[in-house]
Write a protein that holds these residues in place. Structure first.
Motif, PDB file in Angstrom:
ATOM      1  N   ASP A  76       0.807  -1.220   0.000  1.00  0.00           N
ATOM      2  CA  ASP A  76       0.000   0.000   0.000  1.00  0.00           C
ATOM      3  C   ASP A  76       0.838   1.268   0.000  1.00  0.00           C
ATOM      4  O   ASP A  76       1.930   1.308   0.574  1.00  0.00           O
ATOM      5  N   ARG A  77       0.250   2.279  -0.625  1.00  0.00           N
ATOM      6  CA  ARG A  77       0.684   3.667  -0.461  1.00  0.00           C
ATOM      7  C   ARG A  77      -0.509   4.364   0.160  1.00  0.00           C
ATOM      8  O   ARG A  77      -1.628   4.220  -0.335  1.00  0.00           O
ATOM      9  N   ALA A  78      -0.283   5.087   1.236  1.00  0.00           N
ATOM     10  CA  ALA A  78      -1.418   5.679   1.928  1.00  0.00           C
ATOM     11  C   ALA A  78      -0.969   6.850   2.786  1.00  0.00           C
ATOM     12  O   ALA A  78       0.229   7.058   3.010  1.00  0.00           O
ATOM     13  N   PHE A  79      -1.968   7.584   3.260  1.00  0.00           N
ATOM     14  CA  PHE A  79      -1.743   8.699   4.166  1.00  0.00           C
ATOM     15  C   PHE A  79      -2.656   8.503   5.363  1.00  0.00           C
ATOM     16  O   PHE A  79      -3.777   8.011   5.231  1.00  0.00           O
ATOM     17  N   GLY A  80      -2.172   8.875   6.537  1.00  0.00           N
ATOM     18  CA  GLY A  80      -2.983   8.773   7.737  1.00  0.00           C
ATOM     19  C   GLY A  80      -3.019  10.102   8.461  1.00  0.00           C
ATOM     20  O   GLY A  80      -2.060  10.885   8.413  1.00  0.00           O
ATOM     21  N   TYR A  81      -4.128  10.348   9.116  1.00  0.00           N
ATOM     22  CA  TYR A  81      -4.289  11.552   9.923  1.00  0.00           C
ATOM     23  C   TYR A  81      -4.889  11.095  11.239  1.00  0.00           C
ATOM     24  O   TYR A  81      -5.927  10.426  11.258  1.00  0.00           O
ATOM     25  N   ILE A  82      -4.208  11.400  12.346  1.00  0.00           N
ATOM     26  CA  ILE A  82      -4.632  10.852  13.628  1.00  0.00           C
ATOM     27  C   ILE A  82      -4.580  11.919  14.717  1.00  0.00           C
ATOM     28  O   ILE A  82      -3.671  12.741  14.753  1.00  0.00           O
ATOM     29  N   THR A 100       2.754   9.535   6.111  1.00  0.00           N
ATOM     30  CA  THR A 100       2.813   8.976   4.770  1.00  0.00           C
ATOM     31  C   THR A 100       3.346   7.559   4.907  1.00  0.00           C
ATOM     32  O   THR A 100       4.372   7.340   5.557  1.00  0.00           O
ATOM     33  N   TRP A 101       2.645   6.615   4.310  1.00  0.00           N
ATOM     34  CA  TRP A 101       3.058   5.204   4.343  1.00  0.00           C
ATOM     35  C   TRP A 101       3.410   4.755   2.937  1.00  0.00           C
ATOM     36  O   TRP A 101       2.637   4.938   2.000  1.00  0.00           O
ATOM     37  N   GLN A 133       7.123   9.923   7.924  1.00  0.00           N
ATOM     38  CA  GLN A 133       7.149   8.996   6.783  1.00  0.00           C
ATOM     39  C   GLN A 133       7.454   7.631   7.370  1.00  0.00           C
ATOM     40  O   GLN A 133       8.510   7.431   7.974  1.00  0.00           O
ATOM     41  N   LEU A 134       6.529   6.684   7.217  1.00  0.00           N
ATOM     42  CA  LEU A 134       6.705   5.344   7.774  1.00  0.00           C
ATOM     43  C   LEU A 134       6.875   4.329   6.662  1.00  0.00           C
ATOM     44  O   LEU A 134       6.207   4.419   5.632  1.00  0.00           O
ATOM     45  N   GLU A 135       7.763   3.363   6.903  1.00  0.00           N
ATOM     46  CA  GLU A 135       8.017   2.343   5.893  1.00  0.00           C
ATOM     47  C   GLU A 135       8.041   0.933   6.456  1.00  0.00           C
ATOM     48  O   GLU A 135       8.209  -0.013   5.707  1.00  0.00           O
ATOM     49  N   THR A 136       7.894   0.789   7.778  1.00  0.00           N
ATOM     50  CA  THR A 136       7.797  -0.541   8.370  1.00  0.00           C
ATOM     51  C   THR A 136       6.651  -0.552   9.373  1.00  0.00           C
ATOM     52  O   THR A 136       6.360   0.464  10.008  1.00  0.00           O
ATOM     53  N   LYS A 137       6.008  -1.692   9.505  1.00  0.00           N
ATOM     54  CA  LYS A 137       4.865  -1.799  10.410  1.00  0.00           C
ATOM     55  C   LYS A 137       5.268  -1.531  11.857  1.00  0.00           C
ATOM     56  O   LYS A 137       4.458  -1.068  12.649  1.00  0.00           O
ATOM     57  N   SER A 138       6.511  -1.791  12.208  1.00  0.00           N
ATOM     58  CA  SER A 138       6.945  -1.545  13.588  1.00  0.00           C
ATOM     59  C   SER A 138       6.933  -0.053  13.930  1.00  0.00           C
ATOM     60  O   SER A 138       6.908   0.307  15.105  1.00  0.00           O
TER      61      SER A 138
END
Length: 164
Positions: A76-82, A100-101, A133-138
């Motif tokens: 996936d490529r995605a964006f999150g807002y939390i 940004t994922w 910018q995140l690239e790993t689930k951890s």
């Protein structure tokens, strides 16, 4: 055509076909989800914006962090807002984080295109204290998010307990 006894055909090529790299955004749905997350009267704590073909759409909104985390897959490529509650025993505040994922399974061209696609989303999602910018689930760890927000907020004097 014939030349010297050989038959040949002239083929005119326009060059390689170019892929349509345009990204379209479901502006109304993303704006509505963004406003919902920001609202003090809403229980919605997060929104996820994902690609549906060449469109960026609001994929989901919700409350539970684990549900938020589960929406970001390897391809996936995605964006999150939390929305994250921060502060100390004397002062609670809502802070917002934009992420940004780019999953590890995303190809080079789509990975490279994320910077321009992110700019389009950031025209709608404009208020946040931290961008990651995140690239790993951890990396999807609420304590990590809170730590990043605390660092961005400056001094943090609270003890965690309130004497009465």
């Amino acid at each position: 055509m014939s030349e010297g006894g050989l038959e040949y055909e002239t083929i005119i090529q326009d060059g390689p076909k170019k892929a349509d790299m345009s990204t379209f955004v479901d502006t109304e749905a993303i704006q509505a989800a963004y406003n919902d997350v920001r609202s003090d009267t809403s229980e919605t704590e997060w929104a996820v914006f994902k690609f549906d073909g060449s469109r960026i759409v609001c994929a989901a909104t919700g409350k539970e962090f684990e549900n938020f985390r589960s929406l970001f897959g390897n391809d996936d490529r995605a964006f999150g807002y939390i929305r994250v509650q921060t502060g100390d025993e004397m002062s609670k505040r809502q802070k917002f984080l934009f992420l940004t994922w780019v999953g590890p399974g995303v190809g080079v061209i789509k990975r490279a295109k994320m910077s321009t696609d992110k700019a389009v989303v950031k025209n709608i999602v404009v208020n946040f204290a931290v961008e990651l910018q995140l690239e790993t689930k951890s990396d999807f760890d609420m304590q990590y998010f809170k730590d990043q927000l605390a660092r961005a907020g400056g001094a943090n004097y609270g003890t965690g307990e309130r004497d009465m």
